[in-house]
Design a protein around this motif. Sequence first.
Motif, mmCIF file in Angstrom:
data_model
loop_
_atom_site.group_PDB
_atom_site.id
_atom_site.type_symbol
_atom_site.label_atom_id
_atom_site.label_comp_id
_atom_site.label_asym_id
_atom_site.label_seq_id
_atom_site.Cartn_x
_atom_site.Cartn_y
_atom_site.Cartn_z
ATOM 1 N N GLU A 137 -22.269 28.417 43.400
ATOM 2 C CA GLU A 137 -22.334 29.866 43.243
ATOM 3 C C GLU A 137 -22.742 30.540 44.547
ATOM 4 O OE1 GLU A 137 -25.001 30.698 40.090
ATOM 5 O OE2 GLU A 137 -23.851 29.611 38.577
ATOM 6 N N PHE A 138 -22.354 31.819 44.658
ATOM 7 C CA PHE A 138 -22.746 32.611 45.821
ATOM 8 C C PHE A 138 -24.185 33.092 45.598
ATOM 9 C CE2 PHE A 138 -18.129 32.877 45.977
ATOM 10 C CZ PHE A 138 -17.877 32.699 47.340
ATOM 11 N N ILE A 139 -25.121 32.408 46.228
ATOM 12 C CA ILE A 139 -26.542 32.716 46.067
ATOM 13 C C ILE A 139 -27.165 32.896 47.445
ATOM 14 C CG2 ILE A 139 -28.778 31.870 45.231
ATOM 15 C CD1 ILE A 139 -27.302 30.376 43.057
ATOM 16 N N ALA A 140 -27.924 33.963 47.619
ATOM 17 C CA ALA A 140 -28.536 34.264 48.905
ATOM 18 C C ALA A 140 -29.495 33.162 49.337
ATOM 19 C CB ALA A 140 -29.273 35.601 48.822
ATOM 20 N N GLY A 141 -29.443 32.847 50.632
ATOM 21 C CA GLY A 141 -30.375 31.898 51.201
ATOM 22 C C GLY A 141 -30.072 30.446 50.931
ATOM 23 N N LYS A 142 -29.011 30.185 50.195
ATOM 24 C CA LYS A 142 -28.677 28.797 49.847
ATOM 25 C C LYS A 142 -27.371 28.403 50.527
ATOM 26 C CE LYS A 142 -28.107 25.646 45.948
ATOM 27 N NZ LYS A 142 -28.169 25.478 44.483
ATOM 28 N N GLU A 143 -27.415 27.299 51.252
ATOM 29 C CA GLU A 143 -26.205 26.846 51.930
ATOM 30 C C GLU A 143 -25.150 26.439 50.912
ATOM 31 O OE1 GLU A 143 -25.628 22.848 54.004
ATOM 32 O OE2 GLU A 143 -25.959 24.188 55.693
ATOM 33 N N MET A 144 -23.920 26.894 51.148
ATOM 34 C CA MET A 144 -22.834 26.527 50.254
ATOM 35 C C MET A 144 -21.625 26.103 51.063
ATOM 36 S SD MET A 144 -21.399 30.162 48.757
ATOM 37 C CE MET A 144 -20.413 29.263 47.547
ATOM 38 N N LEU A 145 -20.778 25.341 50.441
ATOM 39 C CA LEU A 145 -19.563 24.858 51.090
ATOM 40 C C LEU A 145 -18.383 25.698 50.624
ATOM 41 C CD1 LEU A 145 -18.303 22.567 52.873
ATOM 42 C CD2 LEU A 145 -17.820 21.377 50.739
ATOM 43 N N LEU A 146 -17.603 26.181 51.587
ATOM 44 C CA LEU A 146 -16.379 26.909 51.276
ATOM 45 C C LEU A 146 -15.208 26.083 51.775
ATOM 46 C CD1 LEU A 146 -17.345 30.576 52.272
ATOM 47 C CD2 LEU A 146 -17.335 29.562 50.002
ATOM 48 N N ASP A 184 -23.587 46.592 54.119
ATOM 49 C CA ASP A 184 -24.446 47.563 54.787
ATOM 50 C C ASP A 184 -24.474 47.372 56.303
ATOM 51 O OD1 ASP A 184 -25.821 45.210 54.960
ATOM 52 O OD2 ASP A 184 -27.633 45.910 53.941
ATOM 53 N N LEU A 185 -23.664 46.440 56.814
ATOM 54 C CA LEU A 185 -23.543 46.163 58.253
ATOM 55 C C LEU A 185 -24.837 45.637 58.862
ATOM 56 C CD1 LEU A 185 -21.516 49.332 59.353
ATOM 57 C CD2 LEU A 185 -20.619 47.099 58.714
ATOM 58 N N GLN A 186 -25.727 45.107 58.021
ATOM 59 C CA GLN A 186 -27.002 44.600 58.510
ATOM 60 C C GLN A 186 -27.045 43.076 58.591
ATOM 61 O OE1 GLN A 186 -29.658 46.923 59.473
ATOM 62 N NE2 GLN A 186 -27.713 48.010 59.380
ATOM 63 N N GLU A 187 -26.044 42.402 58.023
ATOM 64 C CA GLU A 187 -26.004 40.935 58.048
ATOM 65 C C GLU A 187 -24.714 40.476 58.718
ATOM 66 O OE1 GLU A 187 -28.887 42.310 55.803
ATOM 67 O OE2 GLU A 187 -26.891 42.501 54.956
ATOM 68 N N PHE A 188 -24.845 39.486 59.567
ATOM 69 C CA PHE A 188 -23.703 38.978 60.312
ATOM 70 C C PHE A 188 -23.819 37.463 60.418
ATOM 71 C CE2 PHE A 188 -21.783 37.415 64.175
ATOM 72 C CZ PHE A 188 -20.561 38.055 64.242
ATOM 73 N N VAL A 189 -22.730 36.766 60.100
ATOM 74 C CA VAL A 189 -22.689 35.309 60.225
ATOM 75 C C VAL A 189 -21.373 34.932 60.885
ATOM 76 C CG1 VAL A 189 -22.727 33.088 59.023
ATOM 77 C CG2 VAL A 189 -24.077 34.992 58.137
ATOM 78 N N HIS A 190 -21.445 34.135 61.941
ATOM 79 C CA HIS A 190 -20.249 33.626 62.620
ATOM 80 C C HIS A 190 -20.251 32.120 62.414
ATOM 81 C CE1 HIS A 190 -17.629 33.740 66.540
ATOM 82 N NE2 HIS A 190 -16.985 33.248 65.497
ATOM 83 N N ILE A 244 -21.789 27.792 54.858
ATOM 84 C CA ILE A 244 -22.206 29.171 55.137
ATOM 85 C C ILE A 244 -23.449 29.492 54.325
ATOM 86 C CG2 ILE A 244 -21.582 31.610 54.814
ATOM 87 C CD1 ILE A 244 -18.753 30.933 55.577
ATOM 88 N N VAL A 245 -24.377 30.213 54.945
ATOM 89 C CA VAL A 245 -25.561 30.712 54.255
ATOM 90 C C VAL A 245 -25.524 32.236 54.300
ATOM 91 C CG1 VAL A 245 -28.068 30.782 54.188
ATOM 92 C CG2 VAL A 245 -26.910 28.674 54.878
ATOM 93 N N PHE A 246 -25.509 32.874 53.150
ATOM 94 C CA PHE A 246 -25.544 34.335 53.075
ATOM 95 C C PHE A 246 -27.014 34.769 53.141
ATOM 96 C CE2 PHE A 246 -21.555 33.111 51.177
ATOM 97 C CZ PHE A 246 -20.670 34.054 51.670
ATOM 98 N N PRO A 247 -27.379 35.599 54.115
ATOM 99 C CA PRO A 247 -28.798 35.906 54.344
ATOM 100 C C PRO A 247 -29.532 36.540 53.171
ATOM 101 C CG PRO A 247 -27.463 36.599 56.210
ATOM 102 C CD PRO A 247 -26.512 36.231 55.110
ATOM 103 N N LYS A 248 -28.861 37.449 52.452
ATOM 104 C CA LYS A 248 -29.526 38.090 51.322
ATOM 105 C C LYS A 248 -28.475 38.505 50.301
ATOM 106 C CE LYS A 248 -29.593 42.899 52.972
ATOM 107 N NZ LYS A 248 -30.440 44.049 53.360
ATOM 108 N N ALA A 249 -28.936 38.963 49.147
ATOM 109 C CA ALA A 249 -28.019 39.360 48.078
ATOM 110 C C ALA A 249 -27.252 40.624 48.489
ATOM 111 C CB ALA A 249 -28.784 39.605 46.789
ATOM 112 N N GLY A 250 -26.034 40.766 47.947
ATOM 113 C CA GLY A 250 -25.234 41.946 48.243
ATOM 114 C C GLY A 250 -23.755 41.614 48.295
ATOM 115 N N ILE A 251 -22.968 42.586 48.741
ATOM 116 C CA ILE A 251 -21.523 42.401 48.862
ATOM 117 C C ILE A 251 -21.192 42.097 50.325
ATOM 118 C CG2 ILE A 251 -19.273 43.513 48.613
ATOM 119 C CD1 ILE A 251 -20.448 45.155 46.332
ATOM 120 N N TYR A 252 -20.352 41.096 50.521
ATOM 121 C CA TYR A 252 -19.974 40.678 51.870
ATOM 122 C C TYR A 252 -18.454 40.637 51.995
ATOM 123 C CZ TYR A 252 -24.769 38.991 52.674
ATOM 124 O OH TYR A 252 -26.121 38.884 52.832
ATOM 125 N N LYS A 253 -18.000 40.876 53.215
ATOM 126 C CA LYS A 253 -16.591 40.661 53.521
ATOM 127 C C LYS A 253 -16.505 39.492 54.489
ATOM 128 C CE LYS A 253 -12.296 43.199 54.333
ATOM 129 N NZ LYS A 253 -11.695 44.537 54.526
#
Length: 387
Positions: free
Chosen positions: A180-189, A221-227, A259-268
């Motif tokens: 699942e897409f959960i903030a702070g948890k590494e996931m495999l895509l 919100d343009l506050q989180e960025f992951v490359h 990928i680790v999503f830094p916090k909850a929310g909508i991401y592109k």
Amino acid sequence: MKLQIIAVITFCFIFLSGCQKVEQTKVESLPETETPKFANEKPEFGIKVELTTNPPEVKKDEQVELSLTVKNPNGEIIKDLKIAHEKLMHLLVVSNDLSEFHHLHPELQADGSFKVPFAFAGGGKYKLFADITTADDKQIIRSLDLNVEGEILPTEKLVIDTKFEKMSGGIRVEMKPVGEFIAGKEMLLNFNVTDILTKKPATDLQNYLGAKAHFVVIGEDLQEFVHAHPMANDAARKEHNHGEMKMSGDAETTVSAHIVFPKAGIYKLWAEFRRNGRVIDLPFVVKVAEMPKTASVEIPKDAYKIVASKDGFAPNEIKIKANEFSKLAFLRTDDETCAKEIVFSSLNIKKTLPLNELVLIDLPKDFSGELGFACGMNMFTGKIIVQ
């Protein structure tokens, strides 16, 4: 006569002032105190990126030269950046609604600045993310705001994808998340890439910046960025065959990334592939949930507990007797820390520390002396002294 001389001098002064004003460039960098916290970014590094434009007024559909300068806390230009994925700087340009996305690579100039020509498709506010790597392997992300004059394109609201399948450039890409897409948890895509016409795996993907794909993730919100970058074939194959997060598809034809999503929310998320000399961007919109609150984590009796937080490791110096503990139990308790990985360089061990999940490290048998460890960015360190 005197009046004529005064008039001439006044005219020259106004003319020269006007010329200087035309040649000035516009700085659009955020003050350090206003710089958002991004994945892999530590503001205390003191590194700043300044942006200037030529011409100073940026207008829609008109080419402008973007010039970026990387400076240390003393205001000196940093000239010893390290190449990461074949480039010294990656510049990601997005519109505020994330409808526009551009991955640019400014070129290093003799004066230490980085320059790239670009034309904005619409007016309004844009966000620029400069991704650089220092000589000591620290990844730095800095964001900058830029206003573009001209007609503003209609705002596009982000719509969460219900089906993770996109087509462009003759390929179909299906994103298959593991878990699942959960903030702070590494996931495999996993990304399965097939040819639209033959419906067979696209085995002719070309390397783009030294890899089979690139992945850029930006929060609504343009506050989180992951490359992020894909796993190497051997690592993907190993995880495919034996890992807990199994791949869906053949490791040879599936591109995968952690990928680790830094916090909850909508991401592109943009998945970038290269085929027939053309870079193809495929966007996906996902919703990331909060990390569920968990009960207290039970620590095995033969393990010594070490907490990783925004304050570092606690404790960061451990004295134990030989054979008193056989394991170290690491627990990361917040997301405002660079300690998202634990590294024992002398043991060749590197593990991710998911939020609120226990990670066990086996101590070497019959070990004595001092054993050092650090976070993945080497900002926080610790040591174990076995007596």
